[in-house]
Design a protein around this motif. Structure first.
Motif, PDB file in Angstrom:
ATOM      1  N   TYR A  19       0.822  -1.210   0.000  1.00 12.18           N
ATOM      2  CA  TYR A  19       0.000   0.000   0.000  1.00 12.18           C
ATOM      3  C   TYR A  19       0.859   1.265   0.000  1.00 12.18           C
ATOM      4  O   TYR A  19       0.344   2.364   0.178  1.00 12.18           O
ATOM      5  CB  TYR A  19      -0.911   0.017   1.225  1.00 12.18           C
ATOM      6  CG  TYR A  19      -1.874  -1.147   1.293  1.00 12.18           C
ATOM      7  CD1 TYR A  19      -2.859  -1.325   0.330  1.00 12.18           C
ATOM      8  CD2 TYR A  19      -1.790  -2.071   2.337  1.00 12.18           C
ATOM      9  CE1 TYR A  19      -3.744  -2.391   0.394  1.00 12.18           C
ATOM     10  CE2 TYR A  19      -2.670  -3.142   2.417  1.00 12.18           C
ATOM     11  CZ  TYR A  19      -3.640  -3.294   1.435  1.00 12.18           C
ATOM     12  OH  TYR A  19      -4.520  -4.355   1.504  1.00 12.18           O
ATOM     13  N   GLY A  20       2.161   1.104  -0.153  1.00 16.12           N
ATOM     14  CA  GLY A  20       3.063   2.257  -0.151  1.00 16.12           C
ATOM     15  C   GLY A  20       3.349   2.783   1.239  1.00 16.12           C
ATOM     16  O   GLY A  20       3.801   3.925   1.387  1.00 16.12           O
ATOM     17  N   ILE A  21       3.106   1.976   2.273  1.00 16.86           N
ATOM     18  CA  ILE A  21       3.344   2.384   3.655  1.00 16.86           C
ATOM     19  C   ILE A  21       4.669   1.794   4.117  1.00 16.86           C
ATOM     20  O   ILE A  21       4.866   0.573   4.062  1.00 16.86           O
ATOM     21  CB  ILE A  21       2.207   1.904   4.576  1.00 16.86           C
ATOM     22  CG1 ILE A  21       0.865   2.474   4.116  1.00 16.86           C
ATOM     23  CG2 ILE A  21       2.481   2.297   6.024  1.00 16.86           C
ATOM     24  CD1 ILE A  21      -0.334   1.869   4.829  1.00 16.86           C
ATOM     25  N   ASN A  22       5.568   2.639   4.575  1.00 20.83           N
ATOM     26  CA  ASN A  22       6.868   2.185   5.062  1.00 20.83           C
ATOM     27  C   ASN A  22       6.901   2.264   6.592  1.00 20.83           C
ATOM     28  O   ASN A  22       6.758   3.348   7.160  1.00 20.83           O
ATOM     29  CB  ASN A  22       7.992   3.042   4.477  1.00 20.83           C
ATOM     30  CG  ASN A  22       8.106   2.886   2.973  1.00 20.83           C
ATOM     31  OD1 ASN A  22       8.131   1.771   2.458  1.00 20.83           O
ATOM     32  ND2 ASN A  22       8.170   3.997   2.257  1.00 20.83           N
ATOM     33  N   ILE A  23       7.074   1.124   7.237  1.00 15.19           N
ATOM     34  CA  ILE A  23       7.101   1.066   8.694  1.00 15.19           C
ATOM     35  C   ILE A  23       8.370   0.328   9.126  1.00 15.19           C
ATOM     36  O   ILE A  23       8.579  -0.822   8.735  1.00 15.19           O
ATOM     37  CB  ILE A  23       5.869   0.334   9.268  1.00 15.19           C
ATOM     38  CG1 ILE A  23       4.568   0.982   8.782  1.00 15.19           C
ATOM     39  CG2 ILE A  23       5.908   0.336  10.795  1.00 15.19           C
ATOM     40  CD1 ILE A  23       3.314   0.232   9.211  1.00 15.19           C
ATOM     41  N   ASN A  24       9.182   0.975   9.907  1.00 15.87           N
ATOM     42  CA  ASN A  24      10.347   0.301  10.470  1.00 15.87           C
ATOM     43  C   ASN A  24       9.906  -0.538  11.669  1.00 15.87           C
ATOM     44  O   ASN A  24       8.908  -0.240  12.328  1.00 15.87           O
ATOM     45  CB  ASN A  24      11.390   1.321  10.922  1.00 15.87           C
ATOM     46  CG  ASN A  24      12.663   0.663  11.426  1.00 15.87           C
ATOM     47  OD1 ASN A  24      13.253  -0.156  10.717  1.00 15.87           O
ATOM     48  ND2 ASN A  24      13.082   0.978  12.631  1.00 15.87           N
ATOM     49  N   ALA A  25      10.650  -1.619  11.949  1.00 15.05           N
ATOM     50  CA  ALA A  25      10.322  -2.468  13.086  1.00 15.05           C
ATOM     51  C   ALA A  25      11.594  -3.071  13.675  1.00 15.05           C
ATOM     52  O   ALA A  25      12.580  -3.284  12.968  1.00 15.05           O
ATOM     53  CB  ALA A  25       9.362  -3.582  12.664  1.00 15.05           C
TER      54      ALA A  25
END
Length: 231
Positions: free
Chosen positions: A109-115
């Motif tokens: 969805y074009g969402i960048n989340i670091n984890a």
């Protein structure tokens, strides 16, 4: 709240409900062990036993389940938080599949989340690190876990990231909140609220015990009952 969201909602109500129903059925059928007549599962507390137990990692290591979970996570964040300006973290090992799967699936969805994951104890050698992965000092941390009962895992994770100088977001996310719906307003997180010293801590979750026909036995601690010998 929706009026805080500055983008077009990605996950529709209908799509969320479909994913919700799929995961609910999957958990009920595969991720909960219910004892048969006369059967008991030993508990962590000597002399007590469980009448049922969740095994959510049976779902979290399933690709279809994980994809649905990621969609529901995005749905909740869109409507409750209103942005994705955070990174994810959770205490090993229950949260590990979520920390891997959600960021990967959010990318579609074009969402960048670091984890990154949080160790229960620092590594005893090398860098003696508390975390695995790369922490981003520019983003607050949204804590995740698969289940929440006593909030002890969230408390420990909160303490560790605070000790590391990182900012906890005033939200956390779990798949199952192990309470019955009539107890939703007193989610047994008073200890967490008081410990964190914040008045606006918010808990996002998908299911309660009612969704699976489970309840808290009278005189028992949810699914843990005293054995006949200890009564």
């Amino acid at each position: 709240m929706i009026n805080k969201i500055k983008f077009i909602l990605i996950i529709s109500e209908d799509h969320y409900q479909s994913q919700f129903n799929y995961c609910k059925e999957f958990i009920d059928r595969i991720c909960i062990y219910r004892c048969g007549a006369g059967e008991r599962l030993p508990s962590k507390t000597k002399g007590n036993y469980y009448t049922w137990m969740f095994y959510l990692r049976r779902g979290l290591f399933n690709v279809d389940f994980m994809e649905c979970l990621a969609d529901m996570f995005i749905y909740k964040v869109e409507r409750e938080i209103g942005h994705f300006n955070f990174q994810l973290a959770g205490l090993e090992t229950a949260s590990t599949p979520m920390l891997t799967g959600i960021p990967i699936l959010a990318r579609k969805y074009g969402i960048n989340i670091n984890a990154f994951s949080i160790r229960k104890e620092p590594k005893e050698y090398g860098l003696k690190n508390w975390t695995e992965g790369i922490r981003d000092p520019n983003y607050p941390v949204l804590l995740v876990d698969d289940l929440c009962n006593s909030a002890n895992s969230l408390l420990k994770a909160y303490d560790i990231i605070s000790h590391l100088g990182m900012e906890p977001l005033n939200y956390s996310f779990t798949i199952v909140n192990k309470t019955n719906r009539e107890d939703e307003n007193k989610i047994k997180f008073d200890k967490y609220f008081n410990h964190c010293g914040v008045n606006n801590m918010n808990f996002l979750y998908l299911y309660t015990l009612d969704d699976f026909g489970l309840n808290i036995p009278v005189g028992g601690d949810k699914y843990m009952l005293k054995s006949e010998a200890s009564k």
